[in-house]
Design a protein around this motif. Structure first.
Motif, PDB file in Angstrom:
ATOM      1  N   LEU A  11       1.641   3.502 -10.208  1.00  0.00           N
ATOM      2  CA  LEU A  11       1.595   2.063  -9.967  1.00  0.00           C
ATOM      3  C   LEU A  11       2.890   1.433 -10.451  1.00  0.00           C
ATOM      4  O   LEU A  11       3.297   1.646 -11.600  1.00  0.00           O
ATOM      5  CB  LEU A  11       0.401   1.443 -10.700  1.00  0.00           C
ATOM      6  N   GLN A  13       5.591  -2.250  -9.992  1.00  0.00           N
ATOM      7  CA  GLN A  13       5.770  -3.613  -9.515  1.00  0.00           C
ATOM      8  C   GLN A  13       6.691  -3.625  -8.300  1.00  0.00           C
ATOM      9  O   GLN A  13       7.520  -2.723  -8.121  1.00  0.00           O
ATOM     10  CB  GLN A  13       6.366  -4.491 -10.606  1.00  0.00           C
ATOM     11  N   THR A  91       2.293   0.616  -0.357  1.00  0.00           N
ATOM     12  CA  THR A  91       1.101   1.162  -0.991  1.00  0.00           C
ATOM     13  C   THR A  91       0.362   2.074  -0.021  1.00  0.00           C
ATOM     14  O   THR A  91       0.005   1.663   1.083  1.00  0.00           O
ATOM     15  CB  THR A  91       0.173   0.041  -1.460  1.00  0.00           C
ATOM     16  N   GLN A 121      -0.973   9.199  -4.907  1.00  0.00           N
ATOM     17  CA  GLN A 121      -1.168   7.785  -4.640  1.00  0.00           C
ATOM     18  C   GLN A 121       0.007   6.959  -5.148  1.00  0.00           C
ATOM     19  O   GLN A 121       0.470   7.141  -6.283  1.00  0.00           O
ATOM     20  CB  GLN A 121      -2.467   7.287  -5.289  1.00  0.00           C
ATOM     21  N   ALA A 123       0.974   2.900  -5.498  1.00  0.00           N
ATOM     22  CA  ALA A 123       0.499   1.523  -5.432  1.00  0.00           C
ATOM     23  C   ALA A 123       1.597   0.594  -5.915  1.00  0.00           C
ATOM     24  O   ALA A 123       2.159   0.786  -6.997  1.00  0.00           O
ATOM     25  CB  ALA A 123      -0.757   1.338  -6.271  1.00  0.00           C
ATOM     26  N   VAL A 124       1.892  -0.416  -5.115  1.00  0.00           N
ATOM     27  CA  VAL A 124       2.937  -1.383  -5.435  1.00  0.00           C
ATOM     28  C   VAL A 124       2.288  -2.753  -5.521  1.00  0.00           C
ATOM     29  O   VAL A 124       1.722  -3.243  -4.547  1.00  0.00           O
ATOM     30  CB  VAL A 124       4.059  -1.388  -4.388  1.00  0.00           C
ATOM     31  N   SER A 125       2.369  -3.360  -6.673  1.00  0.00           N
ATOM     32  CA  SER A 125       1.761  -4.665  -6.893  1.00  0.00           C
ATOM     33  C   SER A 125       2.796  -5.763  -6.737  1.00  0.00           C
ATOM     34  O   SER A 125       3.994  -5.566  -6.986  1.00  0.00           O
ATOM     35  CB  SER A 125       1.122  -4.741  -8.278  1.00  0.00           C
TER      36      SER A 125
END
Length: 126
Positions: A11, A13, A91, A121, A123-125
């Motif tokens: 994960l 940013q 993502t 996996q 995931a980019v927030s």
């Protein structure tokens, strides 16, 4: 038979970076291309990048060109995907794939690859 194991997902940013690794074992001498694909929930698996084993030519999907870099380390039988300037739309579950034969073309369809890893996996927030 080729076995592939991916690592490096996580994960981050938006604007951050990750480097994915794909370690190959078994009949690595038979590999003509290795590629990265990704699949988000509810979407089809899409091509991200590929590298040929003979000439080390590289190809990228338009959505990642300029941000992602595919490379390989022959001594470690490993292919990498350096992912910079990540966006939320990046993502997805990322898969490494190997093709056992081929010409110096770009292979962008999942059915053109013989062996797949389990994926990692990303995931980019925002």
């Amino acid at each position: 038979h080729v076995q592939l194991v991916e690592s490096g997902g996580g994960l981050v940013q938006a604007g951050g970076s990750l480097r994915l690794s794909c370690a190959a074992s078994g009949r690595t001498f038979s590999i003509s291309h290795m590629g990265w694909f990704r699949q988000a929930p509810g979407k089809e698996r899409e091509f991200v990048a590929a590298i040929s084993w003979s000439a080390s030519n590289v190809w990228y999907a338009g959505s990642v060109k300029g941000r992602f870099t595919i490379s390989r380390d022959n001594a470690k039988n490993t292919v990498y995907l350096q992912m910079n300037s990540l966006k939320p739309e990046d993502t997805a579950h990322y898969y490494c794939a190997a093709r056992s034969s081929g010409l110096e073309f770009v292979y962008t369809r999942k059915d053109q690859y013989d062996t797949w890893g389990q994926g990692t996996q990303v995931a980019v927030s925002s």
